[in-house]
Enzyme design. Structure first.
Site, PDB file in Angstrom:
ATOM      1  N   THR A   1     -29.857 115.505 115.520  1.00 13.34           N
ATOM      2  CA  THR A   1     -30.582 115.477 116.787  1.00 13.34           C
ATOM      3  C   THR A   1     -31.899 114.727 116.664  1.00 13.34           C
ATOM      4  O   THR A   1     -32.740 115.075 115.844  1.00 13.34           O
ATOM      5  CB  THR A   1     -30.837 116.908 117.282  1.00 13.34           C
ATOM      6  OG1 THR A   1     -29.597 117.590 117.357  1.00 13.34           O
ATOM      7  CG2 THR A   1     -31.493 116.898 118.652  1.00 13.34           C
TER       8      THR A   1
ATOM      9  N   ASP B   1     -30.719 113.558 109.654  1.00 10.55           N
ATOM     10  CA  ASP B   1     -30.559 114.659 110.590  1.00 10.55           C
ATOM     11  C   ASP B   1     -29.755 114.121 111.784  1.00 10.55           C
ATOM     12  O   ASP B   1     -29.591 112.907 111.930  1.00 10.55           O
ATOM     13  CB  ASP B   1     -31.943 115.149 111.036  1.00 10.55           C
ATOM     14  CG  ASP B   1     -31.858 116.303 112.017  1.00 10.55           C
ATOM     15  OD1 ASP B   1     -31.049 117.213 111.785  1.00 10.55           O
ATOM     16  OD2 ASP B   1     -32.587 116.275 113.029  1.00 10.55           O
TER      17      ASP B   1
ATOM     18  N   ASP C   1     -36.486 114.266 112.340  1.00 11.62           N
ATOM     19  CA  ASP C   1     -37.522 114.196 113.372  1.00 11.62           C
ATOM     20  C   ASP C   1     -38.044 115.547 113.800  1.00 11.62           C
ATOM     21  O   ASP C   1     -38.982 115.628 114.579  1.00 11.62           O
ATOM     22  CB  ASP C   1     -36.981 113.469 114.611  1.00 11.62           C
ATOM     23  CG  ASP C   1     -36.090 114.380 115.453  1.00 11.62           C
ATOM     24  OD1 ASP C   1     -35.319 115.160 114.861  1.00 11.62           O
ATOM     25  OD2 ASP C   1     -36.182 114.321 116.684  1.00 11.62           O
TER      26      ASP C   1
END
Length: 831
Positions: free
Chosen positions: A519, A517, A718
């Site tokens: 961000t 991912d 996250d």
């Protein structure tokens, strides 16, 4: 249908019907059936029922029976699409997935392995109400306590069956330990010179004490192991419980017989005190250690559904419903489509719907994974679980219950978690072959000794057969994997890598593709000011910054907070601002001294008629092409500069990605961010590919596609939006700096939020799996070598028999070897 296995099972079941050809698809769940002649619905349903709890109906006619369709639909060999649905879906499943995705309507034991069935977490939660003074009062509706009159408060009933199973095992383990420890002390005291216990009473009496102490261990604390062993034999699903049950059961029965009728045993099986060796200590220690392993497994399994539980917490229990001119608090389950709801500042959006009144800022990070809140106005969509900013708004409910986006994400996590291949422990695989071979050898040993052995032939036959079973019961087999994993997990934790289970360690080294991912995984996950640019010679960067932070001091927007933090670092003073106003979707305006200020996008500059020079516009465009957020500062009728806000790439990300690529892995990025930002990050990090503007379901489907191509996929993320993908991936890797949901969905957590941890996890995987294989050799090696000796092959040549006591020592020695070998992992180095 919940998996590809279900689809294949359904297709196979339908094709058993004569006169039809069926092709079943998973998405959508349909069967295209070509009939050579009319087949009654009852016959199709009968065949389908053999595959599971499915029903069949005509496409487009939900609930109608297929036999209601005219026969003319079939006589031209037309292909008729048929809808299938799994109604009355069970709520309980076997944690070992013995029957793959099969579920049960009632709690109980798995009919194959005997393990306790686990309750599947529910997507919809119903609010209950209780009194803080009288917790025995529980009501479905809010109101007053009938005892003291206090207002009832909402609760969520704790129905976690995993917790009940875990605490039940804790209770049984305590009982087992309390009675096993004195048995162990009594047995080992025989090796002490001038044993003080024998001064109290003789060995024969102490054997009776051991027998009495063993009864609670065998018949209460660990009786379930014998039940599972029996079930495994009946179903012929041989596993570790088969070995434990047979070996420890025979050892205990042998000891009881030795205690009751010692005279039937030859002298070589007796001690110097004329008592037969008993194995209550071996039996209870084996059973207690296995129970400890079950206890640790139950604790680990209790976290399997934690991701779903964390997601469930995101949805509020109640909402404010507007009924006429009144506002009433209602349970989420009572909201209907079309209801008018009011959402106040800081509250979570209760269901999916459309804003009717109000302009607000919504934190949608739980869906998009992006930290920057989104401005919303009347007509815009809002989703359940997202968080309202600092203004009240009114919305119309459109999707409720399981239809909401949050519920769908929950269901995706649940489905992805359940669709994984069942955990097949190497011990059980070995047991599947090992057990029948050992039983055959033991039976053959008994027959040969009974037919050809010296007198008393049957006693020799019985004792030698028991010796075979005891030495072949590898108690260390139950320790081989857990000990390595336990030490390996501890080593990983010290290096910032948290491992959930042995399966993830085994799979980690086989990974071919790593999906990351953006961000919070590649980047820091929080907006920060990158730079301030002045386009007016009369204004310095600090002058521009002062006007920006003075305007933003009245704003709660995260971007505004980022500029305020930057201003604090630069020691720039905030000046008072009047006539402040936030303009949704554009920016903010206000007056500082005699200057009219405006901070926002190009549309805001047009609104306040602040001219943007061609050179300034080009500078901003360059920044935007790199995926950064840019806000103009307008003073009066001209734009005098801008602020660049970005989410910085972590310093360690480049090195980590380079290391993974050097190991031959493909590294790709899936992000919910825009194309420009994704491309800029991908080019900077030299990734093997990227995909932008991806919703949770898109990430999930893309991982499924890669897996369908035969790729072993790891996903690192996250955010809550990453949870379904983390669960679906062969290995889910969560950043420890991210959300609890992502961490609970993943098999591996990188505590420091550093991608370097992925490389460390692969090294740990290789070393732990090698250690496990070594342990399995120690667990089985002594036993396998000892089986022919226990069977008596040396007796005709050397007169040597392996007594059950020596067999028990071999088992003990193999356990010590396993433990010492596992401890070597503590000194391993992870770079």
């Amino acid at each position: 249908m919940s998996s590809e296995d279900c689809r294949a099972k359904v297709e196979q079941a339908l094709n058993t019907v004569d006169g039809i050809s069926a092709v079943v698809t998973f998405e959508p769940p349909e069967a295209t059936i070509t009939m050579k002649k009319h087949v009654p619905a009852e016959k199709l349903q009968e065949a389908l029922s053999s595959a599971g709890k499915y029903t069949i109906a005509m496409a487009g006619h939900q609930g109608s029976e297929i036999h209601n369709a005219p026969h003319t639909d079939h006589k031209h060999h037309a292909a008729v699409p048929v809808k299938m649905s799994e109604n009355s879906v069970g709520k309980y499943y076997c944690p070992m997935h013995c029957e793959r995705d099969k579920t049960y309507d009632q709690p109980g034991n798995c009919p194959v392995c005997g393990m306790d069935l686990i309750k599947q977490p529910s997507v919809i939660k119903t609010t209950k109400y209780t009194c803080t003074m009288h917790p025995e009062i529980i009501r479905d509706q809010p109101g007053a306590c009938p005892i003291c009159g206090m207002d009832l408060v909402p609760i969520i009933a704790n129905t976690d069956q995993e917790d009940l199973i875990y605490y039940n095992l804790v209770r049984k383990f305590k009982v087992a330990a309390i009675f096993t420890v004195p048995i162990f002390l009594i047995s080992t005291s025989e090796m002490i010179p001038n044993n003080p216990l024998f001064k109290l009473m003789g060995l024969g009496y102490w054997n009776w004490v051991q027998f009495a102490l063993s009864i609670p261990v065998v018949f209460y604390a660990t009786w379930m192991f014998f039940e599972r062993a029996w079930r495994s034999i009946v179903t012929w699903q041989l596993n570790m419980f088969t070995l434990i049950g047979i070996g420890s059961g025979v050892a205990w029965l042998f000891s009881v017989i030795a205690l009751l009728v010692p005279g039937i045993f030859p002298d070589q099986f007796k001690t110097n005190m004329d008592t037969v060796y008993v194995y209550f200590e071996a039996t209870t220690v084996i059973l207690t250690l296995v129970l400890l392993g079950q206890l640790l497994e139950a604790r680990a399994h209790g976290k399997t559904n934690s991701a779903i539980k964390e997601l469930l917490k995101l949805a509020p229990n109640e909402a404010t419903k507007i009924a006429g001119e009144k506002e009433i608090r209602v349970a989420i389950d009572d909201i209907q489509k079309g209801d008018l709801l009011r959402v106040k500042p800081g509250e979570k959006v209760p269901v999916d719907g459309t804003i009717k009144i109000g302009e607000v800022t919504i934190d949608e990070s739980m869906i998009s994974g992006e930290p920057i809140p989104v401005d919303k106005k009347p007509g815009d969509k809002v989703s359940s679980g997202t968080i309202n900013g600092n203004k009240t708004f009114t919305m119309i409910a459109e999707k409720v219950g399981s239809e909401t986006l949050l519920s769908q994400i929950i269901e995706m996590v649940n489905s992805a978690s359940r669709s994984k291949a069942p955990i097949q422990k190497l011990a059980d695989k070995l047991s599947g072959y090992f057990v029948p071979v050992v039983v055959v050898i033991a039976v053959a040993t008994f027959i040969v000794w009974a037919a050809y052995g010296p007198e008393p032939a049957y006693v020799y036959a019985f004792v030698n057969a028991i010796a075979v079973l005891i030495i072949a019961c590898p108690c260390a087999l139950g320790l081989a994997t857990p000990m390595s994993v336990m030490v390996g997990v501890g080593k990983g934790a010290k290096s910032g890598v948290l491992i959930k289970n042995a399966e993830s360690l085994e799979k980690m080294n086989a990974i071919e593709v790593v999906i990351i991912d953006k961000t919070g995984t590649v980047t820091e996950g929080k907006p920060s000011v990158e730079k301030i640019i002045s386009a007016n010679p009369g204004l310095t960067e600090n002058d521009i910054l002062q006007r920006i932070i003075s305007l933003n001091s009245s704003s709660e927007h995260p971007l505004a907070q980022a500029t305020l933090r930057y201003g604090e670092l630069k020691n720039v003073q905030i000046q008072p601002v009047s006539d402040f106003e936030a303009i949704t979707g554009k920016g903010v305006v206000g007056v500082m001294g005699k200057e009219s200020l405006a901070l926002g996008n190009e549309k805001l500059m047009e609104q306040v008629k602040a001219e943007i020079t061609a050179d300034l516009r080009e500078q901003v465009r360059v920044e935007q092409k790199q995926g950064k957020t840019v806000s103009y500062l307008g003073v009066g009728n001209s734009a005098v500069g801008f602020v660049v806000i970005s989410d910085k790439i972590k310093e360690s990300s480049r090195e980590a990605i380079r290391k993974l690529q050097e190991e031959g892995l493909l590294v790709m990025m899936f992000t919910g961010d825009n194309e420009d930002t994704a491309k800029a990050v991908s080019d900077t990090l030299k990734l093997d590919g990227y995909k932008a503007q991806m919703l949770p379901e898109h990430k999930l489907e893309e991982i499924k596609r890669l897996q369908a191509e035969g790729k072993k996929v790891a996903m690192a993320g996250d955010g809550i939006n990453d949870a379904p993908a983390l669960s679906q991936a062969d290995i889910g890797i969560a950043m420890g700096t991210g959300t609890d949901v992502a961490i609970e969905s993943a098999a591996i957590t990188l505590v420091k939020g550093d991608l370097i941890g992925i490389s460390k996890a692969r090294q740990l995987s290789r070393k732990v799996m090698r250690n496990i294989k070594e342990n399995l050799f120690f667990a089985l090696g002594y036993n396998v070598l000892g089986i022919p000796i226990a069977a008596g092959v040396l007796y005709p040549f050397f007169g040597i028999l392996l007594s059950p006591m020596i067999a028990a020592l071999a088992m003990s020695f193999s356990s010590v070897s396993v433990i010492l070998n596992s401890l070597r992992l503590r000194s391993t180095k992870l770079n």
